[in-house]
Design an enzyme around this catalytic site. Structure first.
Site, PDB file in Angstrom:
ATOM      1  N   HIS A 135       0.848  -1.187   0.000  1.00  0.00           N
ATOM      2  CA  HIS A 135       0.000   0.000   0.000  1.00  0.00           C
ATOM      3  C   HIS A 135       0.881   1.233   0.000  1.00  0.00           C
ATOM      4  O   HIS A 135       2.009   1.212   0.496  1.00  0.00           O
ATOM      5  CB  HIS A 135      -0.926  -0.004   1.232  1.00  0.00           C
ATOM      6  CG  HIS A 135      -1.981   1.051   1.183  1.00  0.00           C
ATOM      7  ND1 HIS A 135      -1.774   2.327   1.670  1.00  0.00           N
ATOM      8  CD2 HIS A 135      -3.246   1.034   0.691  1.00  0.00           C
ATOM      9  CE1 HIS A 135      -2.867   3.039   1.484  1.00  0.00           C
ATOM     10  NE2 HIS A 135      -3.773   2.295   0.902  1.00  0.00           N
TER      11      HIS A 135
ATOM     12  N   ASP B 147      -7.915  -4.395  -0.632  1.00  0.00           N
ATOM     13  CA  ASP B 147      -8.355  -4.999  -1.889  1.00  0.00           C
ATOM     14  C   ASP B 147      -8.085  -6.496  -1.925  1.00  0.00           C
ATOM     15  O   ASP B 147      -8.740  -7.228  -2.667  1.00  0.00           O
ATOM     16  CB  ASP B 147      -7.656  -4.336  -3.080  1.00  0.00           C
ATOM     17  CG  ASP B 147      -7.989  -2.867  -3.196  1.00  0.00           C
ATOM     18  OD1 ASP B 147      -9.186  -2.541  -3.194  1.00  0.00           O
ATOM     19  OD2 ASP B 147      -7.065  -2.045  -3.279  1.00  0.00           O
TER      20      ASP B 147
END
Length: 454
Positions: A332, A391
């Site tokens: 991320h 996700d």
């Protein structure tokens, strides 16, 4: 000139123009270092360039120890409240929480029971579309990409608003509540229109005022409008976790940028949708699902760590799946040790996988989550830690809920419109100047020559 051009055709002339653009537009990567330009407005450690101030949400990924910044387990706060506690509270009380989160983001404090009920009533009141809007807008020229359909519908709604350009705070609040209310309808109806064009039956269910946003999503989508409380609750948690994520993510920053120009709410939301549509942003969970589908075909024994590890290595070596060199769902821009949203979803995914009889797939996800950082760190220089992001699991949740792939990113938008709305209002209240960063020119200069001499 042809009277009926083929709009999808890439002619030799167009290809030639593309080659010219490529040959004349490549910037030397060394120039970014030379001029100290932070590509992507981030440094090598992933830290973003500070471009504004916000009171809406806070992302914590580091702590200061003895004057040094060290990575820590990620935390996400909405208006100062820990998201884990917000989700835990709704779970404990066996109720839906997205509407409470939307209220919190918009006004800055948690609602009382009476305020929350009134807020839900306001959303229910706005959860309808203008007469014949579905027929005249949604069902005409349906798009295979529902995000395009959603953006088009949002822009069309401006035509039905007599105060579309009024940027006074009460009017923008009204428009934002309408956006939060109708995004589920526009998303599902857009999908149904696309599904009908593909030769399937058309279902246009009316929303029910007594249902939550998550419940309405499932009821609108499914032919028989049926769902279990647990299914709706898991989807509600996903909406809570996707509602907001700081001012620096691409679509929220877009919201600030276009709001600073003085534009209307509908244009602002359409711009945010255009940003979220990108596979590097809202479309990431679709990539995770497709990667795992490919993995399940290529890996013969899902329990064999060596075989799974070899597949992950092939991903990094650009020899597997889409050959992009990425393990989707891992890493991320901000978080390093852990993404709190992924941590929250993991427990729900495990329970849902047992309910749906898909524990083997869950075990595969868990193995990839464990092996992924190890494979990446052995292959590439790491400036910060790598962990599973939201996700990684959200797509699996949607898959187990039998949600169509085409709706994964629109559902993200259904949630994030609450955050966009809060940031739009914050920008309007505190706006001083139009947002206008600078770009350093590094091209050449030339002398103009008449056309006949070129």
């Amino acid at each position: 000139m042809a009277s009926n051009p083929n709009y999808n055709e890439i002619t030799a002339e167009v290809e030639a123009l593309a080659r010219l653009a490529l040959s004349n537009s490549c910037i030397d990567p060394a120039d970014y270092v030379k001029y100290d330009v932070k590509r992507g407005l981030r440094d090598l450690n992933g830290k973003g360039v500070v471009a504004g101030l916000t009171e809406i949400s806070e992302i914590v990924a580091k702590k200061v120890v003895d004057g040094k910044e060290l990575p820590c387990d990620g935390k996400l706060y909405y208006r100062g409240y820990d998201v884990e506690q917000l989700v835990g509270g709704t779970l404990h009380e066996k109720r839906f929480g997205f509407e409470e989160v939307a209220y919190l983001l918009l006004v800055g404090r948690l609602p009382t029971a009476a305020e929350l009920q009134d807020f839900r009533s306001q959303l229910a009141n706005y959860r309808s579309l203008p007469t014949n809007f579905v027929r005249d807008v949604v069902l005409k020229a349906p798009s295979q990409d529902i995000m395009n359909s959603l953006a088009r519908s949002v822009l069309n709604l401006a035509s039905y608003d007599d105060k579309a350009d009024d940027t006074s705070l009460p009017n923008v609040m009204r428009q934002c509540l309408q956006m939060i209310a109708v995004f589920p309808l526009l998303s599902v109806y857009g999908y149904q229109a696309h599904n009908y064009r593909e030769g399937n039956s058309l279902y246009i269910h009316a929303p029910k005022p007594e249902l939550s946003t998550a419940e309405n999503l499932l009821a609108l989508l499914r032919p028989d409008s049926s769902y279990s409380f647990w299914e709706a609750h898991v989807l509600d948690v996903c909406l809570m976790l996707h509602a907001e994520h700081g001012g620096g993510n691409n679509s929220t920053f877009t919201t600030h940028v276009v709001t600073s120009s003085g534009t209307d709410t509908y244009s602002c939301m359409a711009a945010a949708l255009a940003s979220l549509k990108g596979p590097k942003h809202g479309g990431a969970n679709i990539k995770v699902i497709r990667m795992f589908e490919d993995m399940k075909e290529k890996v013969k024994d899902w329990k064999d760590e060596d075989e799974v590890k070899a597949y992950l290595q092939a991903l990094l070596d650009k020899k597997a799946f889409d050959k992009a060199g990425l393990i989707y769902g891992m890493g991320h821009a901000v978080y390093s040790l852990s993404d709190p949203r992924a941590n929250i979803l993991r427990s729900f995914v495990e329970k849902l996988s047992k309910e749906k009889g898909r524990t083997e797939e869950y075990d595969l996800y868990s193995m990839v989550e464990r092996l992924g950082p190890e494979v990446i760190s052995g292959e590439r220089r790491m400036y910060k830690g790598v962990s599973a992001n939201v996700d990684f699991y959200s797509g699996f949740v949607y898959h187990m809920l039998d949600l169509p792939l085409e709706l994964y990113t629109p559902i993200f938008a259904v949630a994030r419109v609450a955050g966009w709305s809060a940031h739009r209002i914050e920008e309007l209240i505190n706006m001083g100047k139009i947002i206008r960063p600078a770009y350093q020119y590094v091209g050449h200069r030339g002398e103009y020559r008449p056309l006949a001499e070129r």
